[in-house]
Every structure is written in structure tokens, then in C-alpha cells.
Design a protein around this motif. Structure first.
Motif, PDB file in Angstrom:
ATOM      1  N   ILE A  52       0.843  -1.198   0.000  1.00  0.00           N
ATOM      2  CA  ILE A  52       0.000   0.000   0.000  1.00  0.00           C
ATOM      3  C   ILE A  52       0.879   1.249   0.000  1.00  0.00           C
ATOM      4  O   ILE A  52       0.648   2.186  -0.772  1.00  0.00           O
ATOM      5  CB  ILE A  52      -0.975  -0.013   1.196  1.00  0.00           C
ATOM      6  CG1 ILE A  52      -2.013  -1.121   0.996  1.00  0.00           C
ATOM      7  CG2 ILE A  52      -1.637   1.355   1.387  1.00  0.00           C
ATOM      8  CD1 ILE A  52      -2.749  -1.517   2.261  1.00  0.00           C
ATOM      9  N   TRP A  53       1.897   1.263   0.851  1.00  0.00           N
ATOM     10  CA  TRP A  53       2.786   2.423   0.882  1.00  0.00           C
ATOM     11  C   TRP A  53       3.573   2.552  -0.417  1.00  0.00           C
ATOM     12  O   TRP A  53       3.799   3.668  -0.897  1.00  0.00           O
ATOM     13  CB  TRP A  53       3.719   2.363   2.090  1.00  0.00           C
ATOM     14  CG  TRP A  53       3.032   2.786   3.351  1.00  0.00           C
ATOM     15  CD1 TRP A  53       2.676   1.997   4.391  1.00  0.00           C
ATOM     16  CD2 TRP A  53       2.579   4.106   3.681  1.00  0.00           C
ATOM     17  NE1 TRP A  53       2.032   2.752   5.356  1.00  0.00           N
ATOM     18  CE2 TRP A  53       1.971   4.047   4.946  1.00  0.00           C
ATOM     19  CE3 TRP A  53       2.639   5.328   3.028  1.00  0.00           C
ATOM     20  CZ2 TRP A  53       1.428   5.167   5.570  1.00  0.00           C
ATOM     21  CZ3 TRP A  53       2.098   6.452   3.657  1.00  0.00           C
ATOM     22  CH2 TRP A  53       1.496   6.361   4.923  1.00  0.00           C
ATOM     23  N   ILE A  54       3.958   1.431  -1.002  1.00  0.00           N
ATOM     24  CA  ILE A  54       4.658   1.481  -2.295  1.00  0.00           C
ATOM     25  C   ILE A  54       3.753   2.097  -3.355  1.00  0.00           C
ATOM     26  O   ILE A  54       4.183   2.946  -4.143  1.00  0.00           O
ATOM     27  CB  ILE A  54       5.145   0.076  -2.707  1.00  0.00           C
ATOM     28  CG1 ILE A  54       6.312  -0.348  -1.810  1.00  0.00           C
ATOM     29  CG2 ILE A  54       5.549   0.035  -4.182  1.00  0.00           C
ATOM     30  CD1 ILE A  54       6.704  -1.805  -1.933  1.00  0.00           C
ATOM     31  N   ARG A  55       2.496   1.696  -3.368  1.00  0.00           N
ATOM     32  CA  ARG A  55       1.551   2.272  -4.336  1.00  0.00           C
ATOM     33  C   ARG A  55       1.358   3.766  -4.101  1.00  0.00           C
ATOM     34  O   ARG A  55       1.241   4.545  -5.045  1.00  0.00           O
ATOM     35  CB  ARG A  55       0.221   1.539  -4.291  1.00  0.00           C
ATOM     36  CG  ARG A  55       0.334   0.151  -4.912  1.00  0.00           C
ATOM     37  CD  ARG A  55      -0.981  -0.546  -4.969  1.00  0.00           C
ATOM     38  NE  ARG A  55      -0.801  -1.882  -5.537  1.00  0.00           N
ATOM     39  CZ  ARG A  55      -1.779  -2.677  -5.866  1.00  0.00           C
ATOM     40  NH1 ARG A  55      -3.031  -2.290  -5.699  1.00  0.00           N
ATOM     41  NH2 ARG A  55      -1.541  -3.864  -6.368  1.00  0.00           N
ATOM     42  N   ALA A  56       1.319   4.169  -2.836  1.00  0.00           N
ATOM     43  CA  ALA A  56       1.188   5.600  -2.528  1.00  0.00           C
ATOM     44  C   ALA A  56       2.419   6.356  -3.025  1.00  0.00           C
ATOM     45  O   ALA A  56       2.300   7.451  -3.592  1.00  0.00           O
ATOM     46  CB  ALA A  56       0.985   5.805  -1.037  1.00  0.00           C
ATOM     47  N   ILE A  57       3.588   5.768  -2.815  1.00  0.00           N
ATOM     48  CA  ILE A  57       4.825   6.399  -3.277  1.00  0.00           C
ATOM     49  C   ILE A  57       4.821   6.513  -4.801  1.00  0.00           C
ATOM     50  O   ILE A  57       5.148   7.557  -5.355  1.00  0.00           O
ATOM     51  CB  ILE A  57       6.048   5.595  -2.777  1.00  0.00           C
ATOM     52  CG1 ILE A  57       6.202   5.778  -1.259  1.00  0.00           C
ATOM     53  CG2 ILE A  57       7.319   6.002  -3.520  1.00  0.00           C
ATOM     54  CD1 ILE A  57       7.160   4.797  -0.604  1.00  0.00           C
ATOM     55  N   GLU A  58       4.446   5.423  -5.462  1.00  0.00           N
ATOM     56  CA  GLU A  58       4.425   5.428  -6.934  1.00  0.00           C
ATOM     57  C   GLU A  58       3.405   6.421  -7.492  1.00  0.00           C
ATOM     58  O   GLU A  58       3.596   6.949  -8.583  1.00  0.00           O
ATOM     59  CB  GLU A  58       4.122   4.021  -7.452  1.00  0.00           C
ATOM     60  CG  GLU A  58       5.260   3.048  -7.209  1.00  0.00           C
ATOM     61  CD  GLU A  58       4.893   1.600  -7.517  1.00  0.00           C
ATOM     62  OE1 GLU A  58       3.688   1.283  -7.666  1.00  0.00           O
ATOM     63  OE2 GLU A  58       5.815   0.775  -7.605  1.00  0.00           O
ATOM     64  N   ALA A  59       2.338   6.682  -6.761  1.00  0.00           N
ATOM     65  CA  ALA A  59       1.270   7.574  -7.235  1.00  0.00           C
ATOM     66  C   ALA A  59       1.479   9.023  -6.824  1.00  0.00           C
ATOM     67  O   ALA A  59       0.641   9.872  -7.134  1.00  0.00           O
ATOM     68  CB  ALA A  59      -0.078   7.077  -6.710  1.00  0.00           C
ATOM     69  N   ARG A  60       2.570   9.323  -6.169  1.00  0.00           N
ATOM     70  CA  ARG A  60       2.765  10.681  -5.636  1.00  0.00           C
ATOM     71  C   ARG A  60       2.683  11.757  -6.710  1.00  0.00           C
ATOM     72  O   ARG A  60       2.183  12.839  -6.466  1.00  0.00           O
ATOM     73  CB  ARG A  60       4.069  10.774  -4.858  1.00  0.00           C
ATOM     74  CG  ARG A  60       5.321  10.722  -5.710  1.00  0.00           C
ATOM     75  CD  ARG A  60       6.590  10.700  -4.846  1.00  0.00           C
ATOM     76  NE  ARG A  60       7.767  10.515  -5.657  1.00  0.00           N
ATOM     77  CZ  ARG A  60       8.279   9.327  -5.990  1.00  0.00           C
ATOM     78  NH1 ARG A  60       7.694   8.218  -5.571  1.00  0.00           N
ATOM     79  NH2 ARG A  60       9.372   9.253  -6.720  1.00  0.00           N
ATOM     80  N   GLY A  61       3.160  11.466  -7.903  1.00  0.00           N
ATOM     81  CA  GLY A  61       3.118  12.449  -8.973  1.00  0.00           C
ATOM     82  C   GLY A  61       1.719  12.711  -9.496  1.00  0.00           C
ATOM     83  O   GLY A  61       1.456  13.761 -10.077  1.00  0.00           O
ATOM     84  N   ARG A  62       0.816  11.765  -9.271  1.00  0.00           N
ATOM     85  CA  ARG A  62      -0.572  11.919  -9.725  1.00  0.00           C
ATOM     86  C   ARG A  62      -1.494  12.406  -8.610  1.00  0.00           C
ATOM     87  O   ARG A  62      -2.673  12.641  -8.836  1.00  0.00           O
ATOM     88  CB  ARG A  62      -1.097  10.571 -10.244  1.00  0.00           C
ATOM     89  CG  ARG A  62      -0.361  10.060 -11.461  1.00  0.00           C
ATOM     90  CD  ARG A  62      -0.952   8.771 -12.001  1.00  0.00           C
ATOM     91  NE  ARG A  62      -1.121   7.701 -11.027  1.00  0.00           N
ATOM     92  CZ  ARG A  62      -0.181   6.812 -10.687  1.00  0.00           C
ATOM     93  NH1 ARG A  62       1.005   6.873 -11.229  1.00  0.00           N
ATOM     94  NH2 ARG A  62      -0.446   5.865  -9.811  1.00  0.00           N
TER      95      ARG A  62
END
Length: 172
Positions: A52-62
């Protein structure tokens, strides 16, 4: 004046790693408890929590602060849990079927807390999820609806049924 979660996430999206550390510190406990109570084991919960945190990190630009950061984060958590159960052949049963089997949380040491934890674990998954999003994440009914992809009436109903069932346990 304290910096909001939304401001921190926007700062992190611009490259401020310290902003992410602050966000993580604020939300790691409630998010982990939410995931733990939705997973079958602590090992699965830990894996999902990290994803979940990895997905949040990956989505930070969006990320766009159209809702509270917690609504956004718990939407990611909800979707990851749905994916987890779907991959195991349970489709949406684990979160949307009111009669589905539930996972056991880690047992608290006190007998009263143990009874309450068992009652929470015994809630139908959709009710448990609504309750935990309210209690652990502090989300409002509209935010719970947004995080789970349901309408406000369904979120309110799930929360009300969960609270009524838990009150029965507490009153016994």
C-alpha cells in the motif's frame, strides 16, 4: 500552524522526502491496524501494508488534493485488499459480502478487549471495514463511501449495523 497531510503529500510529490517521513509517521499505525484486521495473518498484513505504501509512493506524482489524504490512502488500501482477496479466488466476497468469513485480529491481552476484538473480527467484512475506517482512520461517512467505492447511504448503513452489533457485545 501544523502542516496538513495534503500539503505534505504535495511537498513529497515535489521531492521533499522529509514530508513523506512525516506522513508515514502519522498514518503507519492506523493503516497497519486496518490492514491487520482485514488480513488472515500478520505476515500477510505486513506484506499488504508495504505494498500500500509502495503504491502511494508510486502515485505521488498523480496525487491531487481533491479529498482528504486519508481518504486517498485508504482507497489505495481498500483496492489493494480487494486485489488480494480476488487473487485468492474470493473476488469481492471478503469486503462486500455481509455473510463472508472474517480474519482474526491479534488478540489483546485484556479479557474485555479480547471480547471486543473478537466481536470486531466477527463483523461482516463490509461492516468491519466501515467501522475500522471510522475508528482507525477517522474517516467520515462520505470519506468511507469514497474510499470503498460505495454510496454514502451504504457506508452509513454498514457503519450503523457494525455499531449496533458491537453495542450488543458491550452491553452483555
Amino acid at each position: 500552524m501544523p502542516v496538513t497531510d495534503e500539503e505534505l503529500m504535495l511537498a513529497y510529490a515535489r521531492g521533499d522526502a522529509a514530508a513523506f517521513e512525516t506522513l508515514y509517521g502519522r498514518h503507519k499505525g492506523p493503516l497497519y491496524r486496518f490492514v491487520l484486521r482485514s488480513a488472515k495473518t500478520a505476515a500477510i498484513a505486513e506484506e499488504l501494508f508495504q505494498e500500500i505504501w509502495i503504491r502511494a509512493i508510486e502515485a505521488r506524482g498523480r496525487y491531487a488534493p481533491t479529498a482528504k489524504f486519508t481518504t486517498w490512502l485508504y482507497t489505495i488500501a481498500h483496492n489493494r485488499l480487494v486485489d488480494h482477496w480476488r487473487a485468492r479466488g474470493l473476488a469481492l466476497v471478503s469486503l462486500d459480502d455481509e455473510d463472508a468469513a472474517v480474519a482474526e485480529p491479534a488478540a489483546p491481552p485484556d479479557a474485555e478487549l479480547d471480547r471486543l476484538a473478537a466481536a470486531i473480527a466477527g463483523l461482516p467484512p463490509a461492516q468491519r471495514e466501515a467501522f475500522l475506517l471510522r475508528v482507525e482512520a477517522g474517516l467520515t461517512v462520505p470519506e468511507i463511501a469514497a474510499a470503498t467505492g460505495s454510496d454514502e447511504e451504504a457506508a452509513k448503513s454498514r457503519l450503523r449495523y457494525a455499531m449496533n452489533k458491537l453495542r450488543e457485545v458491550v452491553d452483555e
